[in-house]
Design an enzyme around this catalytic site. Sequence first.
Site, PDB file in Angstrom:
ATOM      1  N   THR A 204      73.194 -39.596  23.818  1.00 29.57           N
ATOM      2  CA  THR A 204      73.298 -38.524  22.830  1.00 29.57           C
ATOM      3  C   THR A 204      72.348 -37.384  23.195  1.00 29.57           C
ATOM      4  OG1 THR A 204      73.351 -38.063  20.454  1.00 29.57           O
ATOM      5  CG2 THR A 204      71.648 -39.600  21.214  1.00 29.57           C
TER       6      THR A 204
ATOM      7  N   LYS B  81      73.961 -35.624  27.161  1.00 27.20           N
ATOM      8  CA  LYS B  81      75.383 -35.893  27.378  1.00 27.20           C
ATOM      9  C   LYS B  81      75.944 -35.205  28.620  1.00 27.20           C
ATOM     10  CE  LYS B  81      76.461 -36.637  22.509  1.00 27.20           C
ATOM     11  NZ  LYS B  81      77.294 -36.223  21.369  1.00 27.20           N
TER      12      LYS B  81
ATOM     13  N   GLY C 213      79.993 -23.925  19.015  1.00 22.42           N
ATOM     14  CA  GLY C 213      79.213 -24.764  19.918  1.00 22.42           C
ATOM     15  C   GLY C 213      79.858 -24.854  21.276  1.00 22.42           C
ATOM     16  N   ALA C 214      79.051 -25.191  22.277  1.00 21.18           N
ATOM     17  CA  ALA C 214      79.568 -25.314  23.635  1.00 21.18           C
ATOM     18  C   ALA C 214      78.870 -26.438  24.397  1.00 21.18           C
ATOM     19  CB  ALA C 214      79.401 -23.995  24.393  1.00 21.18           C
TER      20      ALA C 214
ATOM     21  N   GLY D 193      77.885 -30.784  24.780  1.00 23.92           N
ATOM     22  CA  GLY D 193      78.699 -31.954  25.094  1.00 23.92           C
ATOM     23  C   GLY D 193      79.633 -32.355  23.972  1.00 23.92           C
TER      24      GLY D 193
ATOM     25  N   ASN E 101      80.228 -19.223  19.920  1.00 26.80           N
ATOM     26  CA  ASN E 101      78.923 -19.684  20.393  1.00 26.80           C
ATOM     27  C   ASN E 101      78.041 -18.467  20.623  1.00 26.80           C
ATOM     28  OD1 ASN E 101      77.302 -22.024  21.330  1.00 26.80           O
ATOM     29  ND2 ASN E 101      77.290 -20.918  23.263  1.00 26.80           N
TER      30      ASN E 101
END
Length: 271
Positions: free
Chosen positions: A77, A81, A142-143, A145, A166
């Site tokens: 996590t 990732k 978001g970008a 994992g 993002n």
Amino acid sequence: MLSGLKRQNIEITGKTRLLGILAHPTEHVKAPPEINRIARLRGADAVMVPLNVAPADLEALVGGLRGVKSFDGAIVTVPHKQAIIRLCDEVSPRARAVGAANVLRRDTDGRIIGDQLDGIGFVEGLRHAGVELEGKSAYLVGAGGAANAIAFALVEAGVRCLTLANRTQAKIGALREKLIVAHGSIDVRLGSANPVGHDLVVNGTTLGMNGSDPLPLDTAMLSPGMVVAEVIMEPEITPLLEAARGIGCRIHLGRHMLEHQLQLMANFLGL
């Protein structure tokens, strides 16, 4: 899902198989108790423990784990990732396309195999809650994992269009190109902090884990009827979800993604 199961004592023996969760920090991780319950239910002599490893030490740790013959694998996590991909000997096509892995297995010969279950778990969590995806419009901020994995899973689930947002436009531009290469002619757009006009709004960033974090999107642009979903599990109600609930949106908690990954992860880890 499993939180209501009766807790069972875990006895560590010389035969116990070791599983880990690679994170930095580890205080927020939720998977170990749940995986340990699954192990007990399946009669597996295995235990998962948190492994707090800084990014600079990840390569050394993975190298060391190759030689730990009682180590069977780990959940991966934040923030590892994406970095873990280059440290694996083999990754699934899904993880390769996404550019991130969230679970790894150590084979008996010491080879490390990675896979990506974030997106599948997220989509299954939505479906279990009765949120239909086919033909809907989705907005994803978001970008990293998790966001990459969710983007691929949403497209595979049949969303009509997907808007990516993002702070760093180059990253979502690269994600858009990966989606087009993998899926051909699909409607993937680059957006701003404004989520207007979408059925599903997803925070795929870590913004909201800390009280001082800015909001990941413009919550003033949310409207009743939207489903607003999180990947963050701690706190359970993030500032984004609090704002969305106040507006009248349907909210979807981050823990649902993990709940629907657990059985898949347990299978991959050999439990």
